[in-house]
Design an enzyme around this catalytic site. Structure first.
Site, PDB file in Angstrom:
ATOM      1  N   HIS A 111      11.848  -8.908  41.040  1.00 20.66           N
ATOM      2  CA  HIS A 111      13.272  -9.095  40.603  1.00 20.66           C
ATOM      3  C   HIS A 111      14.028 -10.550  40.677  1.00 20.66           C
ATOM      4  CE1 HIS A 111      12.022  -6.712  37.731  1.00 20.66           C
ATOM      5  NE2 HIS A 111      13.091  -5.409  38.517  1.00 20.66           N
ATOM      6  N   HIS A 134      16.900  -1.349  39.830  1.00 18.26           N
ATOM      7  CA  HIS A 134      16.225  -1.243  39.163  1.00 18.26           C
ATOM      8  C   HIS A 134      16.766  -1.898  37.488  1.00 18.26           C
ATOM      9  CE1 HIS A 134      13.174   0.154  35.302  1.00 18.26           C
ATOM     10  NE2 HIS A 134      14.768   0.660  34.814  1.00 18.26           N
TER      11      HIS A 134
END
Length: 149
Positions: free
Chosen positions: A37, A144
């Site tokens: 990410h 996450h």
């Protein structure tokens, strides 16, 4: 007596190595979050091929095409700071998610409907959104990316 001590020490060494070895080389959840990410440079994020390049470069097209992924173009410290912002419930019902208090610069990558492995083809959408991330560990860090809103 010396041989017996050596055998005991050897046995303990084997036991310790057997316990430690499985975790060697295993990517932590925090490292996986960063790999999947974080793109602080975002050098070509405005390019229509940005997602195709990044998904491949970050090993998210090995064996299959990851259907959706978001890259964050902000300093890691800013993303880590979300772990101390507004707590919200995660999509899976857990309570370790946090919503950013401000919008962040992101790129959403979505697999095109006709795309099939190994030719993973993604649409690239650049935007500003709030992030919801799950945090864990000590220190408390992102593990996450739950959603962007």
């Amino acid at each position: 007596m010396g041989l017996e001590k050596s055998f005991i020490l050897f046995s303990l060494l084997v036991l310790v190595l057997g316990w430690v070895q499985p975790s060697l080389g295993r990517e932590s959840s925090a490292d996986k979050f960063k790999r999947q990410h974080m793109d602080t440079e975002g050098s070509s994020k405005s390019s229509p091929t940005y997602c195709n390049q990044m998904m491949k470069r970050r090993d998210m097209t090995n064996g299959s095409c990851k259907p959706v992924n978001t890259f964050v173009h902000e300093p890691l410290e800013d993303v880590q700071a979300i772990c101390s912002q507004g707590q919200v419930t995660c999509k899976n019902g857990k309570s370790n998610c946090y919503k950013s208090s401000s919008t962040l610069h992101i790129t959403d990558c979505r697999l095109k409907g006709s795309s099939k492995y190994p030719n993973c083809d993604y649409t690239t959408t650049d935007s500003q959104k709030q992030l919801i991330i799950a945090c864990d560990g000590n220190p408390y860090v992102p593990v996450h990316l739950d959603d962007s809103v």
